[in-house]
Design an enzyme around this catalytic site. Sequence first.
Site, PDB file in Angstrom:
ATOM      1  N   GLY A 120      -2.302  78.630   3.671  1.00 40.12           N
ATOM      2  CA  GLY A 120      -3.726  78.910   3.613  1.00 40.12           C
ATOM      3  C   GLY A 120      -4.563  77.811   3.002  1.00 40.12           C
ATOM      4  N   GLU A 123      -1.889  67.257  10.499  1.00 41.66           N
ATOM      5  CA  GLU A 123      -1.505  65.860  10.287  1.00 41.66           C
ATOM      6  C   GLU A 123      -1.454  65.127  11.622  1.00 41.66           C
ATOM      7  OE1 GLU A 123       2.213  65.475   8.209  1.00 41.66           O
ATOM      8  OE2 GLU A 123       1.475  66.518   6.435  1.00 41.66           O
ATOM      9  N   ARG A 172       8.455  68.787  10.143  1.00 45.61           N
ATOM     10  CA  ARG A 172       8.504  70.175   9.668  1.00 45.61           C
ATOM     11  C   ARG A 172       9.582  70.234   8.607  1.00 45.61           C
ATOM     12  NH1 ARG A 172       6.420  74.883   8.333  1.00 45.61           N
ATOM     13  NH2 ARG A 172       7.408  76.710   9.232  1.00 45.61           N
ATOM     14  N   GLY A 173       9.169  70.377   7.358  1.00 50.35           N
ATOM     15  CA  GLY A 173      10.099  70.323   6.238  1.00 50.35           C
ATOM     16  C   GLY A 173      11.271  71.270   6.348  1.00 50.35           C
ATOM     17  N   GLU A 174      11.014  72.500   6.733  1.00 49.61           N
ATOM     18  CA  GLU A 174      12.089  73.492   6.839  1.00 49.61           C
ATOM     19  C   GLU A 174      13.164  73.065   7.834  1.00 49.61           C
ATOM     20  OE1 GLU A 174      10.420  77.282   7.850  1.00 49.61           O
ATOM     21  OE2 GLU A 174       9.132  77.308   6.094  1.00 49.61           O
ATOM     22  N   ASP A 175      12.768  72.338   8.869  1.00 49.84           N
ATOM     23  CA  ASP A 175      13.703  71.948   9.920  1.00 49.84           C
ATOM     24  C   ASP A 175      14.530  70.716   9.567  1.00 49.84           C
ATOM     25  OD1 ASP A 175      12.635  73.994  11.439  1.00 49.84           O
ATOM     26  OD2 ASP A 175      11.721  72.700  12.935  1.00 49.84           O
ATOM     27  N   THR A 176      13.894  69.717   8.954  1.00 49.37           N
ATOM     28  CA  THR A 176      14.577  68.420   8.862  1.00 49.37           C
ATOM     29  C   THR A 176      14.531  67.722   7.503  1.00 49.37           C
ATOM     30  OG1 THR A 176      12.652  67.110   9.547  1.00 49.37           O
ATOM     31  CG2 THR A 176      14.054  67.999  11.311  1.00 49.37           C
ATOM     32  N   ARG A 177      13.796  68.263   6.518  1.00 49.22           N
ATOM     33  CA  ARG A 177      13.621  67.536   5.251  1.00 49.22           C
ATOM     34  C   ARG A 177      14.953  67.144   4.609  1.00 49.22           C
ATOM     35  NH1 ARG A 177       9.542  66.821   1.751  1.00 49.22           N
ATOM     36  NH2 ARG A 177       8.296  68.505   2.594  1.00 49.22           N
TER      37      ARG A 177
END
Length: 171
Positions: free
Chosen positions: A64, A98, A31-36
């Site tokens: 979407g 994914e 999850r990009g927002e969490d760990t990128r």
Amino acid sequence: MASISTQKDSSSSSFSSSTPQWKYDDFLNFRGEDTRNGFTGHLYATLKQKGIVTFRDEEKLERGKSISPELLKAIEESKFAIVILSRNYASSTWCLDELAKIIECMREIGTTVWPIFYDVDPSNVCKQMRSFAQAFATHEEHFKDHIEKVQNCRATLKEVANLKGWHLQDR
């Protein structure tokens, strides 16, 4: 909120019966927002430094939009999949789409899946409690007409949560 895939990708059932040709050593699912910019960024840099060819999606994913065929192909072409399960992981339908493909590849072509429980209790992931319960309640509301897909995402997440992995608490 992105849409949970409701159509089967044309390449999803067209695995070659021969030994897979790996283009990537690893595919990072996170999850990009969490760990990128934190854990995943550091993990990616370390893998790259060690000469491990790792696929990490750099694109901003539009809400979407369906998961791209290129992304599905990258999953198929990866020998290993590292699934970084974080607090808001299940709120991302992209992550869940994914993950469904990753589990399909695990079953059909032998992709090895390594879950990392990043600052989440593995039992909360497996039992889908706390933020995971909230995320699925939202998905069930938004995807009333495709509830079977949401149920499939629940089952897929539970399956990966039952794999042996690493439990990291904010490090």
